[in-house]
Write an enzyme that holds these catalytic residues in place. Structure first.
Site, PDB file in Angstrom:
ATOM      1  N   TYR A 126       0.993  -1.209   0.099  1.00 28.06           N
ATOM      2  CA  TYR A 126       0.168   0.103   0.022  1.00 28.06           C
ATOM      3  C   TYR A 126       1.040   1.267   0.003  1.00 28.06           C
ATOM      4  O   TYR A 126       0.974   1.997   0.981  1.00 28.06           O
ATOM      5  CB  TYR A 126      -0.939   0.025   1.162  1.00 28.06           C
ATOM      6  CG  TYR A 126      -1.979   0.979   1.306  1.00 28.06           C
ATOM      7  CD1 TYR A 126      -2.971   0.972   0.509  1.00 28.06           C
ATOM      8  CD2 TYR A 126      -1.965   1.698   2.694  1.00 28.06           C
ATOM      9  CE1 TYR A 126      -4.042   1.705   0.660  1.00 28.06           C
ATOM     10  CE2 TYR A 126      -3.268   2.415   2.694  1.00 28.06           C
ATOM     11  CZ  TYR A 126      -4.174   2.551   1.789  1.00 28.06           C
ATOM     12  OH  TYR A 126      -5.423   3.258   2.043  1.00 28.06           O
TER      13      TYR A 126
ATOM     14  N   HIS B 295      -2.082   7.594  -3.283  1.00 27.57           N
ATOM     15  CA  HIS B 295      -3.341   6.644  -3.085  1.00 27.57           C
ATOM     16  C   HIS B 295      -3.758   6.507  -1.581  1.00 27.57           C
ATOM     17  O   HIS B 295      -5.000   6.527  -1.396  1.00 27.57           O
ATOM     18  CB  HIS B 295      -2.803   5.210  -3.627  1.00 27.57           C
ATOM     19  CG  HIS B 295      -3.786   4.144  -3.437  1.00 27.57           C
ATOM     20  ND1 HIS B 295      -5.167   4.067  -4.060  1.00 27.57           N
ATOM     21  CD2 HIS B 295      -4.034   3.099  -2.714  1.00 27.57           C
ATOM     22  CE1 HIS B 295      -5.796   3.123  -3.717  1.00 27.57           C
ATOM     23  NE2 HIS B 295      -5.394   2.693  -2.826  1.00 27.57           N
TER      24      HIS B 295
ATOM     25  N   ARG C 297     -12.119   7.619   5.490  1.00 30.30           N
ATOM     26  CA  ARG C 297     -12.149   8.060   6.648  1.00 30.30           C
ATOM     27  C   ARG C 297     -12.380   9.648   6.637  1.00 30.30           C
ATOM     28  O   ARG C 297     -13.410  10.009   6.282  1.00 30.30           O
ATOM     29  CB  ARG C 297     -10.910   7.867   7.403  1.00 30.30           C
ATOM     30  CG  ARG C 297     -10.804   6.408   7.921  1.00 30.30           C
ATOM     31  CD  ARG C 297      -9.548   6.211   8.693  1.00 30.30           C
ATOM     32  NE  ARG C 297      -8.389   6.310   8.083  1.00 30.30           N
ATOM     33  CZ  ARG C 297      -7.722   5.439   7.171  1.00 30.30           C
ATOM     34  NH1 ARG C 297      -8.149   4.409   6.889  1.00 30.30           N
ATOM     35  NH2 ARG C 297      -6.649   5.803   6.553  1.00 30.30           N
TER      36      ARG C 297
ATOM     37  N   GLU D 179      -7.380  -1.631  -9.615  1.00 31.44           N
ATOM     38  CA  GLU D 179      -6.263  -1.000  -9.357  1.00 31.44           C
ATOM     39  C   GLU D 179      -4.933  -1.023 -10.153  1.00 31.44           C
ATOM     40  O   GLU D 179      -4.454  -2.308 -10.319  1.00 31.44           O
ATOM     41  CB  GLU D 179      -5.878  -1.594  -7.776  1.00 31.44           C
ATOM     42  CG  GLU D 179      -7.134  -1.282  -6.820  1.00 31.44           C
ATOM     43  CD  GLU D 179      -6.794  -1.450  -5.310  1.00 31.44           C
ATOM     44  OE1 GLU D 179      -6.165  -2.291  -5.031  1.00 31.44           O
ATOM     45  OE2 GLU D 179      -7.206  -0.601  -4.407  1.00 31.44           O
TER      46      GLU D 179
ATOM     47  N   ASP E 231      -5.227  -5.277  -9.649  1.00 32.75           N
ATOM     48  CA  ASP E 231      -5.799  -5.921  -8.267  1.00 32.75           C
ATOM     49  C   ASP E 231      -7.120  -5.350  -8.306  1.00 32.75           C
ATOM     50  O   ASP E 231      -7.624  -4.444  -7.585  1.00 32.75           O
ATOM     51  CB  ASP E 231      -5.026  -5.166  -7.151  1.00 32.75           C
ATOM     52  CG  ASP E 231      -5.353  -6.024  -5.799  1.00 32.75           C
ATOM     53  OD1 ASP E 231      -5.851  -7.139  -6.193  1.00 32.75           O
ATOM     54  OD2 ASP E 231      -5.270  -5.484  -4.737  1.00 32.75           O
TER      55      ASP E 231
ATOM     56  N   GLN F 244     -15.527  -4.117   0.152  1.00 34.68           N
ATOM     57  CA  GLN F 244     -14.424  -3.633   0.999  1.00 34.68           C
ATOM     58  C   GLN F 244     -14.698  -2.561   2.149  1.00 34.68           C
ATOM     59  O   GLN F 244     -14.220  -2.955   3.061  1.00 34.68           O
ATOM     60  CB  GLN F 244     -13.335  -3.065  -0.034  1.00 34.68           C
ATOM     61  CG  GLN F 244     -12.005  -2.457   0.688  1.00 34.68           C
ATOM     62  CD  GLN F 244     -11.110  -1.813  -0.271  1.00 34.68           C
ATOM     63  OE1 GLN F 244     -11.501  -1.539  -1.443  1.00 34.68           O
ATOM     64  NE2 GLN F 244      -9.921  -1.254   0.337  1.00 34.68           N
TER      65      GLN F 244
ATOM     66  N   TYR G 172     -13.543  -4.091   5.749  1.00 36.05           N
ATOM     67  CA  TYR G 172     -12.216  -4.122   5.987  1.00 36.05           C
ATOM     68  C   TYR G 172     -11.612  -3.692   7.444  1.00 36.05           C
ATOM     69  O   TYR G 172     -10.457  -3.837   7.883  1.00 36.05           O
ATOM     70  CB  TYR G 172     -11.500  -2.823   5.138  1.00 36.05           C
ATOM     71  CG  TYR G 172     -11.751  -1.620   5.493  1.00 36.05           C
ATOM     72  CD1 TYR G 172     -10.386  -0.884   6.067  1.00 36.05           C
ATOM     73  CD2 TYR G 172     -12.557  -0.953   5.333  1.00 36.05           C
ATOM     74  CE1 TYR G 172     -10.471   0.432   6.447  1.00 36.05           C
ATOM     75  CE2 TYR G 172     -12.905   0.319   5.998  1.00 36.05           C
ATOM     76  CZ  TYR G 172     -11.607   1.057   6.553  1.00 36.05           C
ATOM     77  OH  TYR G 172     -11.591   2.490   6.853  1.00 36.05           O
TER      78      TYR G 172
ATOM     79  N   LYS H  41     -11.310  -7.957  -2.265  1.00 35.64           N
ATOM     80  CA  LYS H  41     -10.180  -8.120  -3.295  1.00 35.64           C
ATOM     81  C   LYS H  41      -9.730  -9.484  -3.798  1.00 35.64           C
ATOM     82  O   LYS H  41      -9.031  -9.417  -4.639  1.00 35.64           O
ATOM     83  CB  LYS H  41      -8.889  -7.705  -2.308  1.00 35.64           C
ATOM     84  CG  LYS H  41      -9.033  -6.259  -1.848  1.00 35.64           C
ATOM     85  CD  LYS H  41      -8.555  -5.127  -2.553  1.00 35.64           C
ATOM     86  CE  LYS H  41      -8.585  -3.756  -2.058  1.00 35.64           C
ATOM     87  NZ  LYS H  41      -7.931  -2.952  -2.976  1.00 35.64           N
TER      88      LYS H  41
ATOM     89  N   THR I  26      -1.771   0.140  -5.180  1.00 38.33           N
ATOM     90  CA  THR I  26      -2.326   1.231  -6.380  1.00 38.33           C
ATOM     91  C   THR I  26      -1.394   2.481  -6.372  1.00 38.33           C
ATOM     92  O   THR I  26      -0.861   2.778  -5.432  1.00 38.33           O
ATOM     93  CB  THR I  26      -3.800   1.621  -5.998  1.00 38.33           C
ATOM     94  OG1 THR I  26      -4.509   0.600  -5.645  1.00 38.33           O
ATOM     95  CG2 THR I  26      -4.330   2.669  -7.243  1.00 38.33           C
TER      96      THR I  26
END
Ligand code: CA
Length: 423
Positions: free
Chosen positions: A136, A141, A150, A207, A241, A248, A252, A261, A357
């Site tokens: 990640y 991204h 968030r 992704e 991806d 998700q 998650y 995913k 990504t």
């Protein structure tokens, strides 16, 4: 200087000027044809050099390769020979294809047997992937997703600039370019609903990622330093991806991605060696705050490789929706591998590690529909007049990647995949 990378080299095989596969590239893949069972090949221009045939006719005799090393259905055994050997094979292939080398060029039968048109071949999964890890590592991204899932104030979580964040993905569902992907079903919780519903994902996404293939295993308990890391990486491919954002978003917390995913990830079929992309090395962004010593590294470890995404609606023309670059990685591959193994986690030849990504700072450089449509609040205009916020059934996603230096284009070919309705 790696001899096979020399920009001065020319091949007797015709290579179109816009080809991803000049003599300086020579990526490895697994192909089959109507007449040939799966075996290893190397891309040159619009053709595939059949390594099974060349080996059987003694063209690699000086390298003492194990019998049948190229006709095993995957590249794993070849890659496991180690970088010294695989590099020697690439050098030998380069030699055989050079315009002033007559060995293959003037052997009419061998030449015709060894070169196969890409149009007549089907590309297969190049490696058997034992384990797959997804990082990640693009700051833009991670920031964008943090804003969308968030809030902008806490977009990057406190650990992000200290740890190359990653999770263990699912190797079983990694498929080669050209494979169709069925829209996944699962639990979805619409933003205004109290409880989840079951159904087909409505927020299907791609992704844009790169992935590296492990070329040298380690024992349990061992760690790889950033300095040693490149020795453990055989090569790189493009990685899509596929993601279901509604699945998700609901699942998650707290353990990260799961069914949103693991229903499919698509890879480009040619593994471009780390050697071949060496000319595109570039410095990454400066890392502040300072990283812990085991994540420090010397030299340039990022790569200047352009990455593009196109969407082709059913029966229509493709529209370019993103143009990013591999250089936008905050954490480089060496840091990812050092972090992955710092606790003694062992890795195996054929394991695949994806970048996460890759989004650049400008909106047209975002590497997912989630970001491009800003979670469905902005429509993306297609050339046929239609609009997209997420992917529709029948949409084909096409990704490509390439670097250009000294007039030489080193590319990855394409990874394509089409979204079909849920099964
Ligand atoms: Ca991912």
């Amino acid at each position: 200087m790696i001899k096979a990378n020399d920009p001065i080299l020319k091949s007797w095989v015709e290579v179109p000027s816009n080809s991803d596969f000049p003599i300086q590239n020579l990526p490895f893949g697994i192909f089959k044809t109507q007449y040939l069972s799966p075996g290893a090949g190397v891309a040159i221009g619009n053709q595939i050099l059949d390594l099974v045939y060349l080996n059987s006719k003694g063209f690699f005799k000086s390298l003492n390769l194990p019998d049948g090393i190229f006709n095993q259905g995957t590249l794993n055994s070849f890659i496991a020979l180690g970088k010294e050997k695989t590099r020697a094979v690439r050098e030998r292939i380069s030699e055989l294809l050079q315009h002033d080398n007559s060995e293959l060029r003037d052997n009419k039968i061998a030449r015709e047997m060894a070169l196969i048109s890409m149009e007549e071949a089907e590309m297969l999964m190049p490696v058997k992937v034992g384990d797959y890890t997804d990082f990640y590592s693009s700051e833009q991204h991670a920031y964008n997703v943090g804003c969308l899932f968030r809030d902008p104030e806490n977009a990057l979580l406190p650990n992000w600039k200290h740890i190359p964040v990653g999770y263990h993905g699912r190797a079983s569902s990694i498929v080669v370019s050209g494979s169709n992907i069925h829209r996944p079903k699962g639990q979805l919780k619409p933003a205004d609903a109290e409880i989840p519903v079951f159904g087909s994902s409505k927020l299907m996404d791609f992704e844009l990622e790169m992935a590296f293939v492990i070329g040298k295993s380690t024992e349990l308990g061992e760690s790889i330093t950033t300095e040693e890391a490149e020795d453990h990486i055989f090569g790189v491919c493009i990685f899509n991806d596929w993601s279901a954002r509604d699945i998700q978003g609901w699942e998650y917390v707290p353990l990260g991605p799961f069914l949103g995913k693991n229903f499919g990830s698509s890879i480009s079929p040619w593994i471009v060696t780390l050697d071949a992309i060496k000319p595109f090395k570039i410095a990454g962004t400066s890392q502040v705050p300072k990283v812990l010593p085991y994540l420090e590294f010397d030299g340039d470890r990022n790569y200047d490789i352009d990455l593009e995404v196109y969407i082709r609606p059913e029966g229509g023309e493709s529209t370019k929706v993103s143009h990013s670059n591999f250089k936008y990685m905050y954490w480089n591959m060496c840091q990812q591998l050092a972090h992955h193994t710092v606790n003694g986690c062992n890795i195996n030849v054929g394991d695949m590690m994806a970048s996460g990504t890759i989004s650049g700072p400008k909106p047209h450089e975002y590497g997912s529909m989630l970001e491009l449509s800003w979670k469905g609040t902005k429509a993306i205009k297609m050339d046929d007049g239609s609009e997209r916020k997420f992917l529709q059934d029948g949409d084909e996603v096409i990704m490509n990647g390439y670097g250009v230096k000294n007039g030489i284009r080193i590319g990855f070919g394409e990874v394509t995949g089409k979204i079909l309705p849920s099964k």
